[in-house]
Design an enzyme around this catalytic site. Sequence first.
Site, PDB file in Angstrom:
ATOM      1  N   ASP A   1      32.656  30.946  38.028  1.00 24.73           N
ATOM      2  CA  ASP A   1      31.237  31.054  38.394  1.00 24.73           C
ATOM      3  C   ASP A   1      30.354  30.093  37.607  1.00 24.73           C
ATOM      4  O   ASP A   1      29.199  29.878  37.953  1.00 24.73           O
ATOM      5  CB  ASP A   1      30.730  32.473  38.079  1.00 24.73           C
ATOM      6  CG  ASP A   1      31.089  33.464  39.161  1.00 24.73           C
ATOM      7  OD1 ASP A   1      31.228  33.066  40.316  1.00 24.73           O
ATOM      8  OD2 ASP A   1      31.236  34.653  38.817  1.00 24.73           O
TER       9      ASP A   1
HETATM   10  C1  BGC Z   1      29.357  34.807  33.460  1.00 26.77           C
HETATM   11  C2  BGC Z   1      30.457  34.849  34.476  1.00 26.77           C
HETATM   12  C3  BGC Z   1      30.050  35.754  35.598  1.00 26.77           C
HETATM   13  C4  BGC Z   1      28.711  35.356  36.155  1.00 26.77           C
HETATM   14  C5  BGC Z   1      28.311  36.347  37.213  1.00 26.77           C
HETATM   15  C6  BGC Z   1      28.041  34.455  34.114  1.00 26.77           C
HETATM   16  O1  BGC Z   1      27.017  34.500  33.164  1.00 26.77           O
HETATM   17  O2  BGC Z   1      29.702  33.890  32.448  1.00 26.77           O
HETATM   18  O3  BGC Z   1      31.657  35.309  33.867  1.00 26.77           O
HETATM   19  O4  BGC Z   1      31.013  35.707  36.603  1.00 26.77           O
HETATM   20  O5  BGC Z   1      27.743  35.326  35.135  1.00 26.77           O
HETATM   21  O6  BGC Z   1      27.112  36.176  37.777  1.00 26.77           O
HETATM   22  C1  NOJ Z   2      33.454  37.117  36.164  1.00 23.61           C
HETATM   23  C2  NOJ Z   2      33.230  37.309  37.626  1.00 23.61           C
HETATM   24  O1  NOJ Z   2      33.167  38.686  37.908  1.00 23.61           O
HETATM   25  C3  NOJ Z   2      34.337  36.681  38.430  1.00 23.61           C
HETATM   26  O2  NOJ Z   2      34.070  36.792  39.802  1.00 23.61           O
HETATM   27  C4  NOJ Z   2      34.510  35.240  38.049  1.00 23.61           C
HETATM   28  O3  NOJ Z   2      35.573  34.715  38.793  1.00 23.61           O
HETATM   29  C5  NOJ Z   2      34.747  35.103  36.565  1.00 23.61           C
HETATM   30  N1  NOJ Z   2      33.686  35.732  35.850  1.00 23.61           N
HETATM   31  C6  NOJ Z   2      34.858  33.655  36.113  1.00 23.61           C
HETATM   32  O4  NOJ Z   2      33.631  33.022  36.126  1.00 23.61           O
END
Ligand code: BGC
Ligand code: NOJ
Length: 820
Positions: free
Chosen positions: A493
């Site tokens: 993400d």
């Molecule tokens: C986090 C990710 C997460 C995303 C969701 C980010 O701040 O680092 O792990 O999946 O937010 O919106």
């Molecule tokens: C947490 C999110 O829930 C997941 O969808 C994503 O793939 C990982 N972070 C990596 O960014």
Amino acid sequence: MKYGYFDDEHREYVITRPDTPLPWINYLGCEEYFGIISNTAGGYSFYKDARLQRLTRYRYNNAPLDVGGRYIYLREDGNPLYPDRPLFWSPTWQPTRQQLDRYECRHGLGYTTIRSTLGGIESSIRYFIPLGESLEIWELTLVNQRDQPASLSVFPAVEFCLWDALDDAANFQRNYSIGEVEVVDGVIYHKTEYRERRNHFAYFACSEEPAGFETQREAFLGPYRGWDSPAAVVAGGLSNSIAHGWQPIAAQHIRVQLNPGERHKIVFLLGYGENPAGDKFDPPGSQTLNKRRVVPVIQRYLRQDEVEKSFQALRAYWDGLVGKLQVTSPDIHTDHMVNIWNVYQVMATFNFSRSASYFESGIGRGMGFRDSNQDLLGFVHLVPERARQRILDLAATQLPSGGAYHQYQPLTKRGNNDVGGGFNDDPLWLVLSVAAYIKETGDWELLDEPAVYDNQPGTEQPLYNHLQRSIQYILDRLGPHGLPLIGRADWNDCLNLNCFSDTPGQSFQTTTNKDGKVAESVFIAGLFVLVAKELVEIAAKRQSFAEADTIGNAAAEMEKAVWAAGWDGEWFRRAYDDFGDPIGSRQCQEGQIFIEPQGICVMAGLGVENGRARQALDSVYTRLATSHGIVLQQPAYSQYYLHLGEISSYPPGYKENAGIFCHTNPWIMIAEAMIGRGDRAYDYYLRINPSAREEIGDLHRCEPYVYAQMIAGRDAPTHGEAKNSWLTGTAAWNYVAISQWILGIRPTYDGLEIAPVIPVAWDGFDAVRIYRGVRYNIHVVRKGPGNQAHLIVDGQAIQGTVINISPKDTSEVQVSVYIS
Ligand code: BGC
Ligand code: NOJ
């Protein structure tokens, strides 16, 4: 340092001191009414949706930690006789934090029991939610271990949330004026906003006639006082306040006289009730809450025999669920996780996606599209009917283009863009969850189930059509190298290649400043190949051979694109940025190698034949592996890069910027197993296995019974410290890695496959797997150092490693596996 131990016989984790490094939580509830509970009774409850229908308040990010909970105070009414004893205390330690003589918290599957003793008064509180009900039970047992009678007062207390947890924490000018309650027959009803558009309410009840109650917070706590020392508890009596505005609570006062050795039980209920819109008031036309539906439920669960019966039913329910796969291996950490805790965590991720945990506030996110599909990979065997419904719910939020909303709110089941949209990997995960479901159940009819697009009635298409559009969505969005365009981001993400945000506070997940026509993802390419291969198999099973060919060709084209532009020489590249430059390449200064494409591409079969898979995995071993797990990428980004986005916003070693993002580790375990390296796969498995990390509790800090999303990487000063436990794709993927690829017990379309890739040092293992209604008793013996599995099924040697589906009336199958 350890803070507890595993009690395998009772399937409990026992915490032996209250001051764990962080609140170590558990979940109550399996269906619609849920709660989070910490080892000191902190936490909150909600009905269906942690944001929109929150029953009780909890204070995230508070000092001290973990404030707001299911509190009970005990008060020594005969205190003048015992001046050396405290006047009052919390048998769960919080919120008074009075030193206890003994303390023990047992987190079990769907329940938590906290036991303690102080000054010869033993107390035990068992918290759980009966199956099929929207209420929670707190069953308090008191025992007087003194040789003199004890005169006690018991004060249970909860603070109500005014339903929408976000608004509750922000909109004080309104909220301080809307609180309303009713108190009838000793039951406290919380009915804020019931007068207008809500038709639901909460209640708190007790099996004994309370000597008094409080529903206004200030009346209970006293001005400028906290939950650690309520004025009313100090005074020893309640004033029967009726909350109007401000902060409604439910507190009660129960007096208890205990002779020496006497034991006494009290049941408290906190629950949620609903009335049909036309039948909210009783009598009609009044403003009095209609209690006719809820009173019988309250009466039933205030009875001790009903409480015990419903607790036993809950135990039996979980016995049945975890009984679907049980192993006895040479390694206790494997057994802890596979038999109890990993599968339990999978249920939590299925229920809550990433919405409500100690680290997820319940107001930030609903059900993730990508997340929930992955969570299903570990869940399909547990409650297939619920998995089926979840798949259809997810599909109903898919967009007509084949793309997906990134999340939906569980209450409305409608997709929304609150946490962004246009993550181009999203739709592919739907194919994986559907494939996993069919392999588990053989329920091919799911593919013909109609499912709407974007929740729009009239747009129904068979689910299979959704899968086709998922694939097409990628093919319609290829970039300059023939690789999939990344969109907002892919699985990572935080790899926001079209974001280019230079404005503080702007969301990386919703900001876009580029047209998205250049940045490509090698990860999505690998995922596409993996998914396309599944769909080829599905199409062929449905006799759609032409379609199988078309998809197969698309997968082959994609593989070509990966070899042409996605291979860096010793590993798979990660992506191309908006300037067309590679990411995750030796050409880069930082972020030269990423874990995700190594895992997904090998899982898709890329390089397994030509040695490149081995090469990529060796690069992971030498460049990314640490003793605490495999970091996401190296070298970590040392500064913020406008063209990379959120990934470079984290200090080095945390989260996506070179943290040990545990979710990705099992991909490497699976890849290692696929190329036959069982020792390597298992070594990685143990590095992040929470049970194996129990001994280093002071460093790890999160619960030793569930996976955390992240363990700080080698670039962080806190290398080895875990964060974001419970709600993470790590749960489902580790479960898949260990059970399906290392132990090798793998559902396929044609039957159960058993193809273990276990460590050389293991002499075998035993397992019981319930698959399509049949119990497989599996006995694995290692006879040689390799991974060649020979199966003897009910005394007959079979060809290959897949056991054909048994005839209808079969109940048990004996399988002996020899590995040579
Ligand atoms: C986090 C990710 C997460 C995303 C969701 C980010 O701040 O680092 O792990 O999946 O937010 O919106
Ligand atoms: C947490 C999110 O829930 C997941 O969808 C994503 O793939 C990982 N972070 C990596 O960014």
